[in-house]
Design a protein around this motif. Structure first.
Motif, PDB file in Angstrom:
ATOM      1  N   UNK A   1      -1.732  11.387  13.699  1.00 45.47           N
ATOM      2  CA  UNK A   1      -0.719  10.368  13.075  1.00 45.47           C
ATOM      3  C   UNK A   1      -0.189  11.572  11.899  1.00 45.47           C
ATOM      4  N   UNK A   2       0.903  11.373  11.649  1.00 39.69           N
ATOM      5  CA  UNK A   2       1.755  12.150  10.536  1.00 39.69           C
ATOM      6  C   UNK A   2       1.360  11.641   9.124  1.00 39.69           C
ATOM      7  N   UNK A   3       1.936  12.396   8.414  1.00 37.04           N
ATOM      8  CA  UNK A   3       1.840  12.194   7.102  1.00 37.04           C
ATOM      9  C   UNK A   3       2.576  11.018   6.489  1.00 37.04           C
ATOM     10  N   UNK A   4       1.893  10.358   5.610  1.00 36.47           N
ATOM     11  CA  UNK A   4       2.463   8.956   5.081  1.00 36.47           C
ATOM     12  C   UNK A   4       3.863   9.459   4.283  1.00 36.47           C
ATOM     13  N   UNK A   5       4.833   8.437   4.263  1.00 36.12           N
ATOM     14  CA  UNK A   5       6.090   8.735   3.489  1.00 36.12           C
ATOM     15  C   UNK A   5       5.864   7.382   2.322  1.00 36.12           C
ATOM     16  N   UNK A   6       6.186   7.713   1.291  1.00 34.55           N
ATOM     17  CA  UNK A   6       6.249   6.816   0.006  1.00 34.55           C
ATOM     18  C   UNK A   6       7.808   6.777  -0.359  1.00 34.55           C
ATOM     19  N   UNK A   7       8.213   5.409  -0.078  1.00 35.55           N
ATOM     20  CA  UNK A   7       9.637   5.162  -0.688  1.00 35.55           C
ATOM     21  C   UNK A   7       9.687   4.320  -1.730  1.00 35.55           C
ATOM     22  N   UNK A   8      10.576   4.656  -2.761  1.00 36.35           N
ATOM     23  CA  UNK A   8      10.627   3.735  -3.730  1.00 36.35           C
ATOM     24  C   UNK A   8      12.024   3.199  -3.406  1.00 36.35           C
ATOM     25  N   UNK A  12      17.614  -3.902  -6.428  1.00 35.81           N
ATOM     26  CA  UNK A  12      18.930  -4.666  -5.858  1.00 35.81           C
ATOM     27  C   UNK A  12      18.839  -4.553  -4.244  1.00 35.81           C
ATOM     28  N   UNK A  13      18.214  -3.791  -3.816  1.00 36.44           N
ATOM     29  CA  UNK A  13      18.306  -3.623  -2.248  1.00 36.44           C
ATOM     30  C   UNK A  13      17.313  -4.452  -1.487  1.00 36.44           C
ATOM     31  N   UNK A  14      16.673  -5.064  -2.012  1.00 32.96           N
ATOM     32  CA  UNK A  14      15.658  -6.227  -1.553  1.00 32.96           C
ATOM     33  C   UNK A  14      16.275  -7.298  -0.423  1.00 32.96           C
ATOM     34  N   UNK A  15      17.485  -7.667  -0.701  1.00 30.51           N
ATOM     35  CA  UNK A  15      18.289  -8.444   0.150  1.00 30.51           C
ATOM     36  C   UNK A  15      18.677  -7.724   1.349  1.00 30.51           C
ATOM     37  N   UNK A  16      18.873  -6.624   1.522  1.00 29.67           N
ATOM     38  CA  UNK A  16      19.788  -5.750   2.459  1.00 29.67           C
ATOM     39  C   UNK A  16      18.885  -5.985   3.727  1.00 29.67           C
ATOM     40  N   UNK A  17      17.491  -6.356   3.936  1.00 28.17           N
ATOM     41  CA  UNK A  17      16.885  -6.297   4.972  1.00 28.17           C
ATOM     42  C   UNK A  17      16.177  -4.966   5.397  1.00 28.17           C
ATOM     43  N   UNK A  18      16.682  -3.850   4.776  1.00 26.34           N
ATOM     44  CA  UNK A  18      16.144  -2.480   4.696  1.00 26.34           C
ATOM     45  C   UNK A  18      14.831  -2.509   4.590  1.00 26.34           C
ATOM     46  N   UNK A  19      14.360  -3.129   3.343  1.00 20.05           N
ATOM     47  CA  UNK A  19      12.856  -3.369   2.703  1.00 20.05           C
ATOM     48  C   UNK A  19      12.034  -3.741   3.657  1.00 20.05           C
ATOM     49  N   UNK A  20      12.169  -4.737   4.386  1.00 20.12           N
ATOM     50  CA  UNK A  20      11.305  -5.452   5.347  1.00 20.12           C
ATOM     51  C   UNK A  20      11.197  -4.431   6.405  1.00 20.12           C
ATOM     52  N   UNK A  21      12.257  -3.817   6.776  1.00 21.23           N
ATOM     53  CA  UNK A  21      12.041  -3.090   7.848  1.00 21.23           C
ATOM     54  C   UNK A  21      11.187  -1.768   7.817  1.00 21.23           C
ATOM     55  N   UNK A  22      11.463  -1.313   6.764  1.00 21.39           N
ATOM     56  CA  UNK A  22      10.533  -0.208   6.082  1.00 21.39           C
ATOM     57  C   UNK A  22       9.285  -0.466   6.090  1.00 21.39           C
ATOM     58  N   UNK A  23       8.831  -1.675   5.552  1.00 24.09           N
ATOM     59  CA  UNK A  23       7.509  -2.229   5.405  1.00 24.09           C
ATOM     60  C   UNK A  23       6.882  -2.402   6.901  1.00 24.09           C
ATOM     61  N   UNK A  24       7.422  -2.337   7.785  1.00 25.61           N
ATOM     62  CA  UNK A  24       7.071  -2.655   9.342  1.00 25.61           C
ATOM     63  C   UNK A  24       6.798  -1.363   9.848  1.00 25.61           C
ATOM     64  N   UNK A  25       7.039  -0.324   9.235  1.00 26.19           N
ATOM     65  CA  UNK A  25       6.738   1.072   9.956  1.00 26.19           C
ATOM     66  C   UNK A  25       5.398   1.772   9.473  1.00 26.19           C
ATOM     67  N   UNK A  26       4.531   1.953  10.428  1.00 26.30           N
ATOM     68  CA  UNK A  26       3.530   2.695  10.156  1.00 26.30           C
ATOM     69  C   UNK A  26       3.624   4.007   9.334  1.00 26.30           C
ATOM     70  N   UNK A  27       2.818   4.167   8.286  1.00 25.78           N
ATOM     71  CA  UNK A  27       2.905   5.321   7.784  1.00 25.78           C
ATOM     72  C   UNK A  27       3.943   5.358   6.452  1.00 25.78           C
TER      73      UNK A  27
END
Length: 98
Positions: A1-8, A12-27
Motif C-alpha cells: 500500500x502507498x503512502x497516505x495523503x492528507x487533504x485539507x 465551503x467545498x463540503x456541498x460539492x460532493x468531492x469531500x464525500x468522494x475523497x473520504x471513500x478513498x483508502x489512504x
C-alpha cells in the motif's frame, strides 16, 4: 500500500460532493476547515483552487478571479487552478453558432 495523503478542504467545498468522494478513498485522510487561500491543500505542499465554468466566467467579470489567482501564485507552496467543466459546456463554448 502507498503512502497516505492528507487533504485539507475548505469548509465551503463540503456541498460539492468531492469531500464525500475523497473520504471513500483508502489512504486519504481529510480535514475540513477554513483555508485562507484555495479550496484544497494536499500534504501542506500543494494548494488547489477549483472553479466551475459559470463561477469562472462570473469571477472574470467582477474581478475576483485576478485577485484569487494572485493570492494563489503568491502562496508559499506550489499551486494550481482546476477549471471544472462538462462536455456539454465545452461544446457550447467552442462550437460555432448555427
Amino acid at each position: 500500500m502507498g503512502q497516505d495523503v492528507n487533504i485539507t478542504i475548505d469548509y465551503r467545498e463540503v456541498q460539492s460532493g468531492i469531500v464525500d468522494h475523497l473520504r471513500s478513498i483508502d489512504g486519504v485522510s481529510t480535514e475540513v476547515r477554513h483555508l485562507a487561500i484555495g479550496d484544497y491543500m494536499l500534504d501542506d505542499g500543494l494548494l488547489i483552487g477549483r472553479k466551475r465554468l459559470l463561477d469562472f466566467a462570473e469571477s472574470i467579470k467582477d474581478g475576483r478571479l485576478f485577485r484569487q489567482a494572485t493570492r494563489l501564485t503568491n502562496a508559499p507552496i506550489a499551486t494550481l487552478l482546476i477549471l471544472e467543466v462538462t462536455a456539454s459546456q465545452l461544446k457550447i463554448c467552442f462550437l460555432p453558432a448555427p
